[in-house]
Design an enzyme around this catalytic site. Sequence first.
Site, PDB file in Angstrom:
ATOM      1  N   TYR A   1       2.714  -3.203   0.080  1.00  0.00           N
ATOM      2  CA  TYR A   1       2.368  -4.522   0.215  1.00  0.00           C
ATOM      3  C   TYR A   1       2.132  -4.859  -1.473  1.00  0.00           C
ATOM      4  CZ  TYR A   1       1.301  -3.797   4.901  1.00  0.00           C
ATOM      5  OH  TYR A   1       1.498  -3.458   6.489  1.00  0.00           O
TER       6      TYR A   1
ATOM      7  N   ASN B   1      -4.894   4.051   3.227  1.00  0.00           N
ATOM      8  CA  ASN B   1      -3.503   4.028   3.612  1.00  0.00           C
ATOM      9  C   ASN B   1      -2.654   3.449   2.205  1.00  0.00           C
ATOM     10  OD1 ASN B   1      -1.083   3.972   4.407  1.00  0.00           O
ATOM     11  ND2 ASN B   1      -1.490   2.888   6.321  1.00  0.00           N
TER      12      ASN B   1
ATOM     13  N   GLU C   1      -0.741  -7.679  13.545  1.00  0.00           N
ATOM     14  CA  GLU C   1      -1.578  -6.646  13.721  1.00  0.00           C
ATOM     15  C   GLU C   1      -1.142  -5.315  13.362  1.00  0.00           C
ATOM     16  OE1 GLU C   1      -4.757  -5.032  15.918  1.00  0.00           O
ATOM     17  OE2 GLU C   1      -4.436  -7.144  15.329  1.00  0.00           O
TER      18      GLU C   1
END
Length: 160
Positions: free
Chosen positions: A134, A127, A86
């Site tokens: 990532y 972001n 989350e």
Amino acid sequence: MNNAIIVRKGTSADLPQVHALIVELAIYEKAPNEVTNTVEDMQQDGFGERPIFEFHVAESAQDGIVGIALYYTAYSTWKGKMLFLEDIVVTERLRRQGIGRLLFREVVAAARAGHYKRMKWQVLDWNEPAINFYRSIGANLDGEWINCNFSEQELAQLAL
């Protein structure tokens, strides 16, 4: 990276600091009034009769809890049991010191230990620091799926 940081499984006693980091994240994401979750809600949902989430914390002796990774089990009809991350939140003044990577590593370890078939998470399209992280670890950033949501109020008003 500060060697004084430890990452551990979160406990009920951590929830006030965890909630404060969630509020900090909402401010960072330009949505400070969107947090309606409370420490009491989190106590029930994470440590009540049927816990629905787990979390790890990054902690320093000097500052207390400075980061969290909150996740839960979801299910894919195609793949089976999956872990949904989350949020990873690191307090703003300690970002870019490797704390998020430590937390992410713990979530991956939890997914492996739980024999999850997939791990999923979301990132806001603006972001860039998170997107770059990532990408650097080889994550698939899928631009094909559109997120759909109903708020609590919208659910109550829904007439199908």
